[in-house]
Design a protein around this motif. Structure first.
Motif, PDB file in Angstrom:
ATOM      1  N   GLY A  26       0.816  -1.207   0.000  1.00 51.04           N
ATOM      2  CA  GLY A  26       0.000   0.000   0.000  1.00 51.04           C
ATOM      3  C   GLY A  26       0.850   1.257   0.000  1.00 51.04           C
ATOM      4  N   THR A  27       1.896   1.257   0.810  1.00 47.98           N
ATOM      5  CA  THR A  27       2.791   2.416   0.853  1.00 47.98           C
ATOM      6  C   THR A  27       3.497   2.592  -0.473  1.00 47.98           C
ATOM      7  OG1 THR A  27       3.098   2.152   3.227  1.00 47.98           O
ATOM      8  CG2 THR A  27       4.751   3.453   2.055  1.00 47.98           C
ATOM      9  N   LEU A  28       3.960   1.492  -1.060  1.00 43.83           N
ATOM     10  CA  LEU A  28       4.609   1.576  -2.370  1.00 43.83           C
ATOM     11  C   LEU A  28       3.654   2.167  -3.404  1.00 43.83           C
ATOM     12  CD1 LEU A  28       7.163   0.969  -4.025  1.00 43.83           C
ATOM     13  CD2 LEU A  28       6.141  -1.259  -4.559  1.00 43.83           C
ATOM     14  N   GLU A  29       2.406   1.767  -3.348  1.00 45.34           N
ATOM     15  CA  GLU A  29       1.401   2.307  -4.270  1.00 45.34           C
ATOM     16  C   GLU A  29       1.215   3.809  -4.051  1.00 45.34           C
ATOM     17  OE1 GLU A  29      -3.334   1.776  -5.188  1.00 45.34           O
ATOM     18  OE2 GLU A  29      -2.238   0.076  -4.372  1.00 45.34           O
ATOM     19  N   HIS A  30       1.165   4.237  -2.795  1.00 46.96           N
ATOM     20  CA  HIS A  30       0.996   5.667  -2.502  1.00 46.96           C
ATOM     21  C   HIS A  30       2.192   6.472  -3.006  1.00 46.96           C
ATOM     22  CE1 HIS A  30      -1.576   4.294   1.145  1.00 46.96           C
ATOM     23  NE2 HIS A  30      -2.274   4.277   0.027  1.00 46.96           N
ATOM     24  N   VAL A  31       3.380   5.914  -2.861  1.00 43.73           N
ATOM     25  CA  VAL A  31       4.610   6.614  -3.224  1.00 43.73           C
ATOM     26  C   VAL A  31       4.830   6.632  -4.730  1.00 43.73           C
ATOM     27  CG1 VAL A  31       7.134   6.419  -3.072  1.00 43.73           C
ATOM     28  CG2 VAL A  31       5.742   6.211  -1.018  1.00 43.73           C
ATOM     29  N   THR A  32       4.535   5.537  -5.402  1.00 48.24           N
ATOM     30  CA  THR A  32       4.875   5.441  -6.823  1.00 48.24           C
ATOM     31  C   THR A  32       3.718   5.758  -7.754  1.00 48.24           C
ATOM     32  OG1 THR A  32       4.416   3.062  -6.865  1.00 48.24           O
ATOM     33  CG2 THR A  32       6.698   3.755  -6.406  1.00 48.24           C
ATOM     34  N   GLY A  33       2.531   5.939  -7.216  1.00 49.28           N
ATOM     35  CA  GLY A  33       1.429   6.368  -8.067  1.00 49.28           C
ATOM     36  C   GLY A  33       1.736   7.750  -8.620  1.00 49.28           C
ATOM     37  N   ARG A  34       1.111   8.097  -9.722  1.00 52.25           N
ATOM     38  CA  ARG A  34       1.406   9.362 -10.388  1.00 52.25           C
ATOM     39  C   ARG A  34       1.345  10.540  -9.428  1.00 52.25           C
ATOM     40  NH1 ARG A  34      -2.251  11.436 -15.275  1.00 52.25           N
ATOM     41  NH2 ARG A  34      -3.538   9.899 -14.249  1.00 52.25           N
ATOM     42  N   TRP A  35       0.251  10.681  -8.705  1.00 53.93           N
ATOM     43  CA  TRP A  35       0.076  11.859  -7.862  1.00 53.93           C
ATOM     44  C   TRP A  35       0.940  11.793  -6.614  1.00 53.93           C
ATOM     45  CZ3 TRP A  35      -1.291  14.821 -11.308  1.00 53.93           C
ATOM     46  CH2 TRP A  35      -2.296  14.525 -12.234  1.00 53.93           C
ATOM     47  N   GLY A  36       1.170  10.614  -6.070  1.00 49.86           N
ATOM     48  CA  GLY A  36       2.022  10.489  -4.898  1.00 49.86           C
ATOM     49  C   GLY A  36       3.461  10.884  -5.207  1.00 49.86           C
ATOM     50  N   ALA A  37       3.992  10.370  -6.300  1.00 48.25           N
ATOM     51  CA  ALA A  37       5.371  10.686  -6.679  1.00 48.25           C
ATOM     52  C   ALA A  37       5.533  12.173  -6.958  1.00 48.25           C
ATOM     53  CB  ALA A  37       5.768   9.860  -7.903  1.00 48.25           C
ATOM     54  N   LEU A  38       4.585  12.746  -7.677  1.00 44.16           N
ATOM     55  CA  LEU A  38       4.687  14.170  -8.005  1.00 44.16           C
ATOM     56  C   LEU A  38       4.511  15.045  -6.764  1.00 44.16           C
ATOM     57  CD1 LEU A  38       2.763  14.197 -11.393  1.00 44.16           C
ATOM     58  CD2 LEU A  38       5.241  14.297 -11.035  1.00 44.16           C
ATOM     59  N   THR A  39       3.630  14.650  -5.868  1.00 47.91           N
ATOM     60  CA  THR A  39       3.416  15.409  -4.635  1.00 47.91           C
ATOM     61  C   THR A  39       4.669  15.369  -3.760  1.00 47.91           C
ATOM     62  OG1 THR A  39       1.037  15.001  -4.697  1.00 47.91           O
ATOM     63  CG2 THR A  39       1.987  15.578  -2.561  1.00 47.91           C
ATOM     64  N   LEU A  40       5.237  14.197  -3.587  1.00 45.10           N
ATOM     65  CA  LEU A  40       6.464  14.080  -2.798  1.00 45.10           C
ATOM     66  C   LEU A  40       7.594  14.883  -3.431  1.00 45.10           C
ATOM     67  CD1 LEU A  40       6.279  10.290  -1.923  1.00 45.10           C
ATOM     68  CD2 LEU A  40       6.118  12.177  -0.293  1.00 45.10           C
TER      69      LEU A  40
END
Length: 133
Positions: A26-40
């Protein structure tokens, strides 16, 4: 609960993102999803208010950014600071854990950006061999 019924992390076993039930997925999905990666990546530059962040992450809807920030905050990667002013002010910034993740993501992002000429050539060759266009 017996040892075999306990989750891997409760048994002191390492997390394994390839295992279906591992919470790291779940964390990997949050981090590597389009919006998660761009937000980070955007927050790596420093603290931003919601609308500043939304402008920085071009194309994200208010709803998606809100959901992304909630997920990243829950995972301990983003800190939300609400100030009781009029109007209310909410700032978002990376936690130390979030900075480490964002730093690694930005390396990947730069690699992808630097490789885009080769990627575009590969796409063109692929499309030419399959008659797509």
């Amino acid at each position: 609960m017996t040892t075999t019924q306990r989750r891997p992390e409760e048994q002191g076993l390492p997390f394994n993102v390839f295992a279906k039930a591992c919470p790291s997925r779940g964390t990997l999905e949050h981090v590597t999803g389009r919006w998660g990666a761009l937000t980070l990546g955007a927050l790596y530059e420093g603290s931003l208010r919601f609308n500043e962040l939304r402008r920085r992450v071009d194309g994200v809807s208010e709803k998606m950014l809100s959901q992304t920030l909630h997920a990243l905050e829950r995972d301990g990667l983003v800190h939300r600071e609400a100030q009781l002013t009029n109007p209310p002010r909410v700032d978002y910034e990376l936690t130390p854990l979030g900075r480490g993740v964002a730093q690694r993501l930005l390396s990947l992002i730069r690699f992808v950006e630097d490789s885009m000429d080769a990627v575009l050539e590969a796409r063109e060759r692929y499309d030419d061999t399959r008659g797509a266009r």
